[in-house]
Design a protein around this motif. Sequence first.
Motif, PDB file in Angstrom:
ATOM      1  N   ASP A  87       0.807  -1.228   0.000  1.00 18.79           N
ATOM      2  CA  ASP A  87       0.000   0.000   0.000  1.00 18.79           C
ATOM      3  C   ASP A  87       0.840   1.278   0.000  1.00 18.79           C
ATOM      4  O   ASP A  87       0.629   2.161  -0.848  1.00 18.79           O
ATOM      5  CB  ASP A  87      -0.940   0.005   1.215  1.00 18.79           C
ATOM      6  CG  ASP A  87      -1.977  -1.122   1.119  1.00 18.79           C
ATOM      7  OD1 ASP A  87      -2.700  -1.344   2.088  1.00 18.79           O
ATOM      8  OD2 ASP A  87      -2.039  -1.790   0.052  1.00 18.79           O
ATOM      9  N   LEU A  90       2.383   2.059  -3.414  1.00 20.95           N
ATOM     10  CA  LEU A  90       1.368   2.399  -4.432  1.00 20.95           C
ATOM     11  C   LEU A  90       0.806   3.796  -4.159  1.00 20.95           C
ATOM     12  O   LEU A  90       0.612   4.587  -5.082  1.00 20.95           O
ATOM     13  CB  LEU A  90       0.257   1.345  -4.443  1.00 20.95           C
ATOM     14  CG  LEU A  90       0.703  -0.099  -4.752  1.00 20.95           C
ATOM     15  CD1 LEU A  90      -0.489  -1.052  -4.680  1.00 20.95           C
ATOM     16  CD2 LEU A  90       1.386  -0.189  -6.113  1.00 20.95           C
ATOM     17  N   GLU A  91       0.601   4.101  -2.878  1.00 22.92           N
ATOM     18  CA  GLU A  91       0.075   5.441  -2.524  1.00 22.92           C
ATOM     19  C   GLU A  91       1.063   6.518  -2.953  1.00 22.92           C
ATOM     20  O   GLU A  91       0.692   7.534  -3.534  1.00 22.92           O
ATOM     21  CB  GLU A  91      -0.181   5.520  -1.010  1.00 22.92           C
ATOM     22  CG  GLU A  91      -1.458   4.805  -0.577  1.00 22.92           C
ATOM     23  CD  GLU A  91      -1.422   4.370   0.898  1.00 22.92           C
ATOM     24  OE1 GLU A  91      -2.191   3.446   1.273  1.00 22.92           O
ATOM     25  OE2 GLU A  91      -0.597   4.926   1.652  1.00 22.92           O
ATOM     26  N   ASN A  94       1.045   6.868  -6.725  1.00 17.87           N
ATOM     27  CA  ASN A  94      -0.171   7.600  -7.157  1.00 17.87           C
ATOM     28  C   ASN A  94      -0.042   9.092  -6.856  1.00 17.87           C
ATOM     29  O   ASN A  94      -0.388   9.930  -7.672  1.00 17.87           O
ATOM     30  CB  ASN A  94      -1.413   7.039  -6.442  1.00 17.87           C
ATOM     31  CG  ASN A  94      -1.795   5.660  -6.975  1.00 17.87           C
ATOM     32  OD1 ASN A  94      -1.423   5.311  -8.091  1.00 17.87           O
ATOM     33  ND2 ASN A  94      -2.474   4.872  -6.153  1.00 17.87           N
ATOM     34  N   TRP A 100       4.601   2.782 -10.442  1.00 16.41           N
ATOM     35  CA  TRP A 100       5.065   2.196  -9.164  1.00 16.41           C
ATOM     36  C   TRP A 100       6.260   1.275  -9.362  1.00 16.41           C
ATOM     37  O   TRP A 100       7.172   1.217  -8.546  1.00 16.41           O
ATOM     38  CB  TRP A 100       3.926   1.467  -8.462  1.00 16.41           C
ATOM     39  CG  TRP A 100       3.429   0.226  -9.152  1.00 16.41           C
ATOM     40  CD1 TRP A 100       2.482   0.143 -10.134  1.00 16.41           C
ATOM     41  CD2 TRP A 100       3.908  -1.123  -8.944  1.00 16.41           C
ATOM     42  NE1 TRP A 100       2.339  -1.170 -10.543  1.00 16.41           N
ATOM     43  CE2 TRP A 100       3.186  -1.960  -9.830  1.00 16.41           C
ATOM     44  CE3 TRP A 100       4.858  -1.700  -8.098  1.00 16.41           C
ATOM     45  CZ2 TRP A 100       3.384  -3.342  -9.889  1.00 16.41           C
ATOM     46  CZ3 TRP A 100       5.067  -3.066  -8.153  1.00 16.41           C
ATOM     47  CH2 TRP A 100       4.337  -3.880  -9.050  1.00 16.41           C
ATOM     48  N   GLU A 205      -7.674  -8.340  -5.952  1.00 18.77           N
ATOM     49  CA  GLU A 205      -7.407  -7.191  -6.813  1.00 18.77           C
ATOM     50  C   GLU A 205      -8.320  -6.007  -6.511  1.00 18.77           C
ATOM     51  O   GLU A 205      -9.514  -6.176  -6.316  1.00 18.77           O
ATOM     52  CB  GLU A 205      -7.587  -7.589  -8.276  1.00 18.77           C
ATOM     53  CG  GLU A 205      -7.341  -6.450  -9.262  1.00 18.77           C
ATOM     54  CD  GLU A 205      -7.352  -6.906 -10.712  1.00 18.77           C
ATOM     55  OE1 GLU A 205      -7.928  -7.985 -11.002  1.00 18.77           O
ATOM     56  OE2 GLU A 205      -6.755  -6.200 -11.545  1.00 18.77           O
ATOM     57  N   ARG A 206      -7.747  -4.824  -6.421  1.00 18.53           N
ATOM     58  CA  ARG A 206      -8.513  -3.577  -6.285  1.00 18.53           C
ATOM     59  C   ARG A 206      -8.395  -2.821  -7.610  1.00 18.53           C
ATOM     60  O   ARG A 206      -7.340  -2.886  -8.268  1.00 18.53           O
ATOM     61  CB  ARG A 206      -7.934  -2.697  -5.175  1.00 18.53           C
ATOM     62  CG  ARG A 206      -7.913  -3.288  -3.775  1.00 18.53           C
ATOM     63  CD  ARG A 206      -9.286  -3.530  -3.216  1.00 18.53           C
ATOM     64  NE  ARG A 206      -9.327  -3.715  -1.767  1.00 18.53           N
ATOM     65  CZ  ARG A 206      -9.220  -4.900  -1.154  1.00 18.53           C
ATOM     66  NH1 ARG A 206      -9.022  -5.989  -1.877  1.00 18.53           N
ATOM     67  NH2 ARG A 206      -9.314  -4.990   0.167  1.00 18.53           N
ATOM     68  N   GLU A 209      -5.038  -1.189  -9.246  1.00 18.19           N
ATOM     69  CA  GLU A 209      -3.853  -1.658  -8.515  1.00 18.19           C
ATOM     70  C   GLU A 209      -3.245  -2.864  -9.233  1.00 18.19           C
ATOM     71  O   GLU A 209      -3.952  -3.597  -9.920  1.00 18.19           O
ATOM     72  CB  GLU A 209      -4.242  -2.074  -7.094  1.00 18.19           C
ATOM     73  CG  GLU A 209      -4.521  -0.914  -6.176  1.00 18.19           C
ATOM     74  CD  GLU A 209      -4.534  -1.365  -4.724  1.00 18.19           C
ATOM     75  OE1 GLU A 209      -4.777  -0.513  -3.842  1.00 18.19           O
ATOM     76  OE2 GLU A 209      -4.315  -2.570  -4.456  1.00 18.19           O
TER      77      GLU A 209
END
Length: 407
Positions: A87, A90-91, A94, A100, A205-206, A209
């Motif tokens: 997380d 990835l944050e 973004n 990433w 999976e989101r 992402e």
Amino acid sequence: MRAWTSPDVPHLPVTGPAVRVHDSASDAAVEVVPEGPARIYVCGITPYDATHLGHAATYVAFDLLNRAWRSAGHEVRYVQNVTDVDDPLLERANATGENWEELAESQTQLFRTDMEALRVLAPDEFVGAVEAIPLIVPMVQRLQEAGAVYAVDGDLYFSVTADPAFGEVSGWDPETMLRVYPERGGDPERPGKKDPLDCLVWQAERPGEPAWDTELGRGRPGWHVECSAIAREHLGTTIDVQGGGSDLVFPHHEMSAAEAQVADERPFARAYVHAGMVALDGEKMSKSKGNLELVSRLRQQGADPMAIRLALLAHHYRGDWEWTRGDLDAAETLLASLRAAVAQPAGAPTDDVVRDVLAALADDLDAPRALEVLRAWAERTGAGSQGPGGESEAGAGDVVRRLADAA
Ligand SMILES: Nc1ncnc2c1ncn2[C@@H]1O[C@H](COS(=O)(=O)NC(=O)[C@@H](N)CS)[C@@H](O)[C@H]1O
Ligand SMILES: [Zn+2]
């Protein structure tokens, strides 16, 4: 994943004493007596904002343990991961609009160059979470067979109560765990969990992402299981030391140990060793706060990496401390006097220097004491005294140079 190039480890003329190091689980210094090669797993970076001085302090601390074990005659098998999907990464990607994977790769490369500059010995295995997915999945399946995993909306959680020893790494009570857990990636409030402390081992999976198709479904691994899976694969269990900064004691090392212990039905590590937190401007140096001093920035400003290393070694690895510019200035002064003394054709006797430095490092990695021994030798040697009783031509300088290298 490629690690980095290690500096030569000088051969010292004596064997150091058995190494004692502070174990967080027993809250005591323990003599870790490796059976065969010493096996150590040190948690690696989540690759952004690398390499800040907090990271560097922690990896130099475990470099001392690596070197102290070698001075005591042990081979060392050292494994380290890179959390190149999770997380926080990835944050950050973004937030900055970066890809990433490119962010992870470029920051991991910067980390490698910083570790080489600080003369940190490279791990034997340097393993990314993404490349470890093929060994994380079977570990989750092993935990499923043990009845320790359940699903919440397609995500898979580990039941911490499956490990009777859960809580023994940190020694924290459940209230403390629940208070800290959300600050460190936990989701105690999530509906459907059996125990608020249960942790993700696989996240479905989101949207937007990265995800991988596996027998667990399409998704990505949880943070904690990444480290227990990589450690088990490359070191087996029970390993000698699981290491990291003190902010990893809970949830990360508690959860990693619990998962490995349920999978293998044996203790995960003989000792859990944690380095203190380095602060800047009054707060723990951290990516989220942005109060970071980077090794690479100091190097670009002309700092000698050996002065940076000395500045880190001047503080005991387990203490929390605040970085100031004065740390670097003091280290540069010490470095100059050590180098001047080592350059002398003869110097003060060194037998006790070697013995005392090795004894200091073997005593819970007491680098400040080791530096004091070296400083005292340099003062006795002076920068130009040909004093009586000086060692032979190569003796003094060569031994201390090797010692300084070894520290
Ligand atoms: N301010 C700090 N002082 C000392 N060590 C720190 C500090 N901040 C982070 N660390 C340590 O540096 C290492 C890497 O931290 S990290 O980049 O956040 N990454 C992780 O903690 C995970 N990738 C471990 S699997 C960890 O051992 C962490 O405890
Ligand atoms: Zn880890």
